[in-house]
Design a protein around this motif. Structure first.
Motif, PDB file in Angstrom:
ATOM      1  N   TYR A  28       0.831  -1.201   0.000  1.00  0.00           N
ATOM      2  CA  TYR A  28       0.000   0.000   0.000  1.00  0.00           C
ATOM      3  C   TYR A  28       0.869   1.256   0.000  1.00  0.00           C
ATOM      4  O   TYR A  28       1.819   1.385   0.776  1.00  0.00           O
ATOM      5  N   SER A  66      -2.743   1.737  -4.315  1.00  0.00           N
ATOM      6  CA  SER A  66      -3.326   0.683  -3.490  1.00  0.00           C
ATOM      7  C   SER A  66      -4.024  -0.325  -4.391  1.00  0.00           C
ATOM      8  O   SER A  66      -4.586   0.032  -5.432  1.00  0.00           O
ATOM      9  N   TYR A  68      -6.650  -1.995  -3.471  1.00  0.00           N
ATOM     10  CA  TYR A  68      -8.091  -1.823  -3.261  1.00  0.00           C
ATOM     11  C   TYR A  68      -8.300  -0.761  -2.186  1.00  0.00           C
ATOM     12  O   TYR A  68      -7.420  -0.483  -1.370  1.00  0.00           O
ATOM     13  N   PHE A  70      -9.953   0.696   1.236  1.00  0.00           N
ATOM     14  CA  PHE A  70     -10.404   0.165   2.516  1.00  0.00           C
ATOM     15  C   PHE A  70     -11.831   0.644   2.779  1.00  0.00           C
ATOM     16  O   PHE A  70     -12.226   1.738   2.378  1.00  0.00           O
ATOM     17  N   GLN A  76     -11.217  -1.977   7.336  1.00  0.00           N
ATOM     18  CA  GLN A  76     -11.638  -3.288   6.859  1.00  0.00           C
ATOM     19  C   GLN A  76     -11.704  -3.287   5.331  1.00  0.00           C
ATOM     20  O   GLN A  76     -12.061  -2.296   4.704  1.00  0.00           O
ATOM     21  N   SER A  77     -11.383  -4.405   4.733  1.00  0.00           N
ATOM     22  CA  SER A  77     -11.344  -4.498   3.281  1.00  0.00           C
ATOM     23  C   SER A  77     -12.680  -4.978   2.738  1.00  0.00           C
ATOM     24  O   SER A  77     -13.416  -5.729   3.383  1.00  0.00           O
ATOM     25  N   ASP A  78     -12.998  -4.524   1.547  1.00  0.00           N
ATOM     26  CA  ASP A  78     -14.231  -4.863   0.865  1.00  0.00           C
ATOM     27  C   ASP A  78     -13.972  -6.068  -0.032  1.00  0.00           C
ATOM     28  O   ASP A  78     -13.158  -5.982  -0.955  1.00  0.00           O
ATOM     29  N   ILE A  82     -11.499  -6.369  -3.410  1.00  0.00           N
ATOM     30  CA  ILE A  82     -10.391  -7.316  -3.512  1.00  0.00           C
ATOM     31  C   ILE A  82     -10.571  -8.204  -4.732  1.00  0.00           C
ATOM     32  O   ILE A  82      -9.627  -8.475  -5.485  1.00  0.00           O
ATOM     33  N   GLN A 114       0.447  -5.133   1.732  1.00  0.00           N
ATOM     34  CA  GLN A 114      -0.862  -5.348   1.105  1.00  0.00           C
ATOM     35  C   GLN A 114      -0.739  -6.288  -0.093  1.00  0.00           C
ATOM     36  O   GLN A 114      -1.615  -7.119  -0.343  1.00  0.00           O
TER      37      GLN A 114
END
Length: 220
Positions: A28, A66, A68, A70, A76-78, A82, A114
């Protein structure tokens, strides 16, 4: 259009079968050239190295990207984001296999921070595509524990490296990744180093030796 990317390869004639190849995914806030500087120090530069650049600019005017965005509290990741990033990397790989002299049966995958999480996901999704997976300074994606890994994942050499003084991705995350992999019946080669969120001379040396074994397979 394929992802923007950087590439390095040995000088001289191209083997008929192509070069053993390392695909390296940056972390990232970094960019496509971030990991390319490792190339001369890995496996004596006897491989082709492909470094795709993540698609999302972290902020305007900043040369950092990045894989993806956040979402949610605590970064938190989606899952959908991703999945989209994985699709872009798959498209890039399909392009690169045609555009560059890649030896298709000798391709290893590396991810830092990441990018390491992305590498775990790609490696577990298509283990037959890779001869090795190196996860540097990263944790293990929790959702990959939802199902037992395939037999092909069980045959995939996995190197995990982490810095004991890493303030960005703490060493507990690396140790947890090691323990989770073992609980899944896998046998990662786990290494810790007196370093922060980085690749040190010692960790690069160990990574190079690992690539000699899993990627070059005695070709040097």
């Amino acid at each position: 259009m394929p992802l923007i990317h950087a590439i390095a390869h040995p000088e001289g004639d191209v083997p008929d079968e192509g070069f053993p190849t390392l695909v390296a995914l940056h972390g990232y806030g970094a960019h496509g050239q971030d990991l390319l500087g490792l190339w001369p120090f890995l496996a004596a530069g006897q491989m082709l190295m492909l470094c795709p650049q993540a698609p999302i600019q972290v902020q305007p005017g900043y040369f950092g990207f990045s894989w993806y965005d956040f979402a949610g509290p605590g970064g938190q990741s989606d899952p959908a984001a991703i999945g989209q990033a994985m699709g872009l990397i798959d498209e890039f790989l399909d392009y690169a296999l045609e555009a560059y002299p890649v030896r298709r049966d000798r391709v290893a995958l590396l991810g830092f921070s990441q990018g390491g999480g992305m590498a775990y996901r790609l490696g577990f999704a298509e283990p037959e595509r890779w001869v090795g997976l190196a996860a540097l300074s990263t944790g293990f994606p929790a959702d990959l524990t939802d199902e037992p890994p395939s037999e092909a994942v069980g045959r995939l050499p996995i190197l995990v490296q982490h810095g004991a003084q890493d303030a960005t991705a703490t060493v507990e995350g690396g140790r947890s990744a090691r323990d989770t992999l073992r609980e899944l019946g896998l046998d990662p080669d786990y290494r810790e180093y007196p370093m922060g969120h980085e690749v040190s001379a010692a960790s690069a040396s160990d990574l190079s030796s690992w690539l000699d074994r899993v990627l070059l397979d005695g070709e040097g």
